[in-house]
Scaffold this active site. Structure first.
Site, mmCIF file in Angstrom:
data_model
loop_
_atom_site.group_PDB
_atom_site.id
_atom_site.type_symbol
_atom_site.label_atom_id
_atom_site.label_comp_id
_atom_site.label_asym_id
_atom_site.label_seq_id
_atom_site.Cartn_x
_atom_site.Cartn_y
_atom_site.Cartn_z
ATOM 1 N N TYR A 65 -8.222 14.651 -8.048
ATOM 2 C CA TYR A 65 -7.361 13.969 -9.010
ATOM 3 C C TYR A 65 -6.471 14.961 -9.750
ATOM 4 C CZ TYR A 65 -6.044 10.544 -12.592
ATOM 5 O OH TYR A 65 -5.351 9.699 -13.424
ATOM 6 N N ASN A 84 0.866 -1.169 0.000
ATOM 7 C CA ASN A 84 0.000 0.000 0.000
ATOM 8 C C ASN A 84 0.906 1.222 0.000
ATOM 9 O OD1 ASN A 84 -1.686 2.178 0.678
ATOM 10 N ND2 ASN A 84 -3.006 0.921 1.974
ATOM 11 N N VAL A 85 0.813 2.052 -1.032
ATOM 12 C CA VAL A 85 1.758 3.165 -1.163
ATOM 13 C C VAL A 85 1.529 4.271 -0.133
ATOM 14 C CG1 VAL A 85 2.178 2.745 -3.617
ATOM 15 C CG2 VAL A 85 0.339 4.329 -2.914
ATOM 16 N N ILE A 131 -7.375 6.471 -21.626
ATOM 17 C CA ILE A 131 -6.806 5.148 -21.850
ATOM 18 C C ILE A 131 -7.819 4.083 -21.456
ATOM 19 C CG2 ILE A 131 -4.868 3.620 -21.356
ATOM 20 C CD1 ILE A 131 -4.100 6.291 -22.714
#
Length: 310
Positions: A218, A126-127, A251
């Site tokens: 974001y 988990n970053v 994407i």
């Protein structure tokens, strides 16, 4: 003239250099074009500190092995762009360190990399957990002796308009997309500086450049990643560590799986190529930036969006 030398004539230059080391007077018996090229090479070396022997031979520049034995740690590597990047690096000969938050996804990604003939290991990570990141980095360093590439790919979205976004939504995205990038980069920086080389690649987004409706958190995180990239490229560049960012456009990833077809069609219409990008197309850019072919690219933000900003 120098462009003609690098790298298309490097074999001839190597051969000439060895020949000339025996007797400099023999330069007179070489073709005149070679003589000019050797003179240009000497000038190139004076300006940059490189010599002909500084450059790899053609076998080493084979695109199939452009990342040969490079220890590459990739976060968010169990799906989407992260998985495509792990597989691309595996094909390019890297030692792939798969990191993601779910064990099943990590195991599957590692198996796919190994099926391509690559050496690969995985970690549940988990970053947002700095202690966990430090443990993974220490383990990789102990097992492989170095870390050549970090791809900060892990990221999430929790969209809402400004007036409806909760503090929890804002904080969660910032924690993963921005603070997570900071944690991972800081954890590997000392390793890379100590070995005198390394590449840090950060996942930004066109949203971080141009903004987007309903994505305050974001956009802020991805704009912040660009700031990280510019700053770290200045701090770490003199130590031999390059830092760049990739800013994908629309994407086709699992994140878009629930988006209605009408919305997808509108997204495609905004792109001059009239289609979504693929995860593999982003992975290709990461592989290039991680390779020695991009050795003079530092502090760049590469937009990969099909031209949507044109």
């Amino acid at each position: 003239m120098w462009l003609n030398f690098f790298p298309t004539r490097q074999y001839e230059i190597h051969r000439c250099k060895a020949y000339l080391q025996v007797d400099w007077t023999k330069k007179l018996f070489l073709p005149r074009a070679w003589q000019r090229e050797i003179d240009a090479t000497q000038q190139f070396g004076r300006l940059t500190g490189y010599t002909a022997s500084s450059f790899p031979n053609r076998a080493a520049m084979n695109p199939a092995h452009r990342l040969a034995r490079k220890v590459s740690l990739i976060t968010g590597a169990a799906q989407g762009i992260g998985l495509a990047t792990a597989l691309k690096f595996a094909r390019e000969g890297a030692i792939v360190i798969v990191c993601d938050i779910k064990q099943a996804g990590v195991d599957d990604a590692v198996q796919q990399c190994q099926a391509l003939g690559a050496q690969a290991v995985g970690f549940v990570l988990n970053v947002t957990d700095r202690a966990g990141i430090d443990l993974v980095v220490a383990k990789v360093k102990a097992d492989f002796g170095r870390i050549d590439v970090l791809v900060n790919n892990a990221g999430i979205t929790q969209d809402a308009r400004l007036q409806k976004m909760t503090v929890e939504q804002f904080d969660r995205v910032i924690d993963v997309n921005l603070r997570g990038v900071f944690h991972c980069a800081q954890a590997v920086a000392d390793v890379m500086v100590a070995q005198g080389s390394g590449v840090i690649l950060n996942a930004s987004s066109v949203v971080g450049i141009y903004g987007n409706f309903g994505q305050t958190n974001y956009a802020a995180s991805k704009f912040g990643v660009i700031g990280f990239t510019k700053t770290w490229s200045r701090e770490l560049g003199p130590k031999g560590v390059r830092v760049n960012a990739v800013a994908p456009g629309f994407i086709a990833t699992p994140i878009l799986a629930t988006v209605p077809d009408k919305v997808l069609d509108e997204m495609k219409a905004r792109v001059p190529l009239h289609r979504l990008g693929t995860a593999e197309e982003i992975a290709n850019v990461y592989a290039f930036l991680a390779s020695d072919e991009a050795s003079y690219i530092n502090g760049a933000v590469i937009e990969v969006s099909g031209g949507m900003s044109v």
